[in-house]
Motif scaffolding. Sequence first.
Motif, PDB file in Angstrom:
ATOM      1  N   UNK A 123      31.518  50.525  76.018  1.00 38.28           N
ATOM      2  CA  UNK A 123      30.264  49.858  76.349  1.00 38.28           C
ATOM      3  C   UNK A 123      29.792  48.978  75.197  1.00 38.28           C
ATOM      4  N   UNK A 124      30.043  49.407  73.992  1.00 35.73           N
ATOM      5  CA  UNK A 124      29.675  48.611  72.823  1.00 35.73           C
ATOM      6  C   UNK A 124      30.458  47.301  72.798  1.00 35.73           C
ATOM      7  N   UNK A 125      31.733  47.373  73.132  1.00 39.06           N
ATOM      8  CA  UNK A 125      32.562  46.165  73.206  1.00 39.06           C
ATOM      9  C   UNK A 125      32.018  45.204  74.258  1.00 39.06           C
ATOM     10  N   UNK A 126      31.633  45.759  75.416  1.00 40.94           N
ATOM     11  CA  UNK A 126      31.085  44.936  76.495  1.00 40.94           C
ATOM     12  C   UNK A 126      29.789  44.257  76.069  1.00 40.94           C
ATOM     13  N   UNK A 127      28.922  45.003  75.400  1.00 38.56           N
ATOM     14  CA  UNK A 127      27.666  44.426  74.937  1.00 38.56           C
ATOM     15  C   UNK A 127      27.904  43.310  73.924  1.00 38.56           C
TER      16      UNK A 127
END
Length: 234
Positions: free
Chosen positions: A199-203
């Motif tokens: 999710x951090x990568x997506x953000x």
Amino acid sequence: MSDEDKRRWKGPGADRKDSGRRMSERKVIARNARTESSKRWIERQLQDPYVRKAKEDGYRSRAAFKLLEIDEAAAILRKGQRVIDLGCAPGGWIQVALQKGASEVAGIDLLPLDPIEGAHIIEGDVNNPEDVARMMSGLSGQPDLILSDMAANTTGHKQTDHLRTVALVEMAVAFAIEHLAEGGSFCAKVFQGGTTKELLVLLKQHFRSVKHIKPSASRASSPEIYVVAKGFRR
């Protein structure tokens, strides 16, 4: 009987004559445990300075101070914004957004809440397109800021609670990516040490800056922390 009791209790054996008494004792113990838990919660609320200050300042919940501290650290609230609050009950974050000068505020929650002047509040499910459409009708355009203080009901099982919380954060992120205006901001509650790696990568793919904030208004014993993403780009 709790799920834990169901797993542990196999029923009376053929030679058991006191099973009824034992089950009654278990129910009394379970009820007393819930009562003690409620007492501890009430005592903690009475001693909590943020609870007292929320009442003094007219906020619906102590969570208002969390958003105020997040804004102080990350400057996500500004005048003239269109704001959406996912999981908005009891309304503390909506109050702060309006206080900070938001021109339009819309919120949605599964729980009913009393109206707040200047806000468009929907009792509904963010997973229901019709409910989302009703909420979005309260804004004249795309939101500049999307907030989410949603939290899953805890079970006491860390892995289950973690998965439930991650699912809520993923839902909020997907909503933000679909609806945010260019350059907009996003803030959501997360647990277990912060946002998952995926999710951090997506953000980071969709926002210019991403960081985690633990406001002091969040109890030290609570595992909650907030992810703040700014500068949305499609």
